[in-house]
Design a protein around this motif. Sequence first.
Motif, PDB file in Angstrom:
ATOM      1  N   LEU A  27      12.605   8.323  12.051  1.00  0.00           N
ATOM      2  CA  LEU A  27      12.558   6.892  11.735  1.00  0.00           C
ATOM      3  C   LEU A  27      11.735   6.698  10.463  1.00  0.00           C
ATOM      4  N   LEU A  47      13.869  -0.099  17.022  1.00  0.00           N
ATOM      5  CA  LEU A  47      13.326   0.140  15.682  1.00  0.00           C
ATOM      6  C   LEU A  47      14.208   1.091  14.891  1.00  0.00           C
ATOM      7  N   GLU A  48      14.838   2.025  15.564  1.00  0.00           N
ATOM      8  CA  GLU A  48      15.718   2.953  14.869  1.00  0.00           C
ATOM      9  C   GLU A  48      16.884   2.212  14.213  1.00  0.00           C
ATOM     10  N   THR A 107      11.455   4.314   6.722  1.00  0.00           N
ATOM     11  CA  THR A 107      11.952   3.162   5.985  1.00  0.00           C
ATOM     12  C   THR A 107      12.620   3.632   4.703  1.00  0.00           C
ATOM     13  N   LYS A 152       6.913   6.649   7.151  1.00  0.00           N
ATOM     14  CA  LYS A 152       7.313   6.674   8.556  1.00  0.00           C
ATOM     15  C   LYS A 152       6.743   5.475   9.316  1.00  0.00           C
ATOM     16  N   ILE A 153       7.446   5.061  10.343  1.00  0.00           N
ATOM     17  CA  ILE A 153       7.065   3.863  11.084  1.00  0.00           C
ATOM     18  C   ILE A 153       6.006   4.214  12.120  1.00  0.00           C
ATOM     19  N   LYS A 175      15.249  -0.332  11.361  1.00  0.00           N
ATOM     20  CA  LYS A 175      14.133   0.250  10.605  1.00  0.00           C
ATOM     21  C   LYS A 175      14.030  -0.282   9.177  1.00  0.00           C
TER      22      LYS A 175
END
Length: 365
Positions: free
Chosen positions: A361, A122-123, A363, A84-85, A126
């Motif tokens: 979100l 970012l979404e 990766t 996860k970010i 990502k």
Amino acid sequence: MTKLPVSITQSKIQKAKPNPEELVFGRTFTDHMFVADYDEEIGWHDHRIVPYEPFELDPASIVFHYGQTVFEGLKAYASETDGKIRLFRPEQNMRRMNESCARLVMPQVDEKLALDALNQLLEIDKEWVPKAEGTSLYIRPFMIATESFLGVAPSKKYRFMIILSPVGSYYKEGIHPIKILVENNFVRAVAGGTGNAKTAGNYAAALKAQEVADQEGYSQVLWLDGVERKYVEEVGSMNIFFKINGEVVTPALNGSILEGITRKSILELLRYWNVPVTERKISMDEIKLANENGQLEEVFGTGTAAVISPVGELNWNGDKMIVNNGETGELSKKLYDTLTGIQTGKLEDPFGWVVQVKSDLTTHA
């Protein structure tokens, strides 16, 4: 929190992702960027995420002529545990950006809405968050004056943007010690100026000294105060710390030093560990004497870009001070491992510094 209404235009062409093992700092950019415009009559408007591409400005835009611009720098990390970010203290960056805006007579941004805009960006991008060790997604929010006017006055129009760049280490040396040249001829900032704002002019003023340092084989310049030219202030891209006889010392904020978020975090971490740490004036004479007496144990810089950068040599007036035999110190390594461990999820975050962007979100594996 109210979600910021953002129009989204997806890029028709998806750029190839770079090899995370070959990333250099600030050369590669993602597919999209966030943009918002400001007009004195209506405030911030036209919030949008669009393909990353050049944009047009009038040649008379105030930013070109009077340097009315500010910026920030933070990072997104892929968690090593769940992918996860994660963001590191992003609210501090938005707070500092507004402080810079106030100094440059620029409009404030709504800090929570700006972070929501970043979340949405970012979404979309990502997949650009690199996962290799030592890599991250660098985030550059910035604001420029866009009014077409050649009079010396604050602009009535502005543009706020966020761009993203996957990055590796800021210095080619990585966590290995760098060499720093102490600057005696040029002055970066003085109290009452813009030294404590993150504005382009401060960095332009540093370029000549950095050019000289590069020519002499040094990675960075260490700036002294602009009045007496004897007290340490900061390095071009970092705040600076000295471990002298067991005590960690860093220059006190005095109006001409940038209040680094990594600096603040390191101070909090050292105090959490009960390591003696002091913010005060420190002169090059004191540092030289400590080195001669064998008490200068470690020197390291702190900043978003480099995180922790050990210093293996200081050159002041031709006197080369070798620090810790040119090797990375124990405390520098521990700080680096701890801070990056917290940022990437490898270590527990007892301070509540890390913000998980959103539950959805993640990766790609």
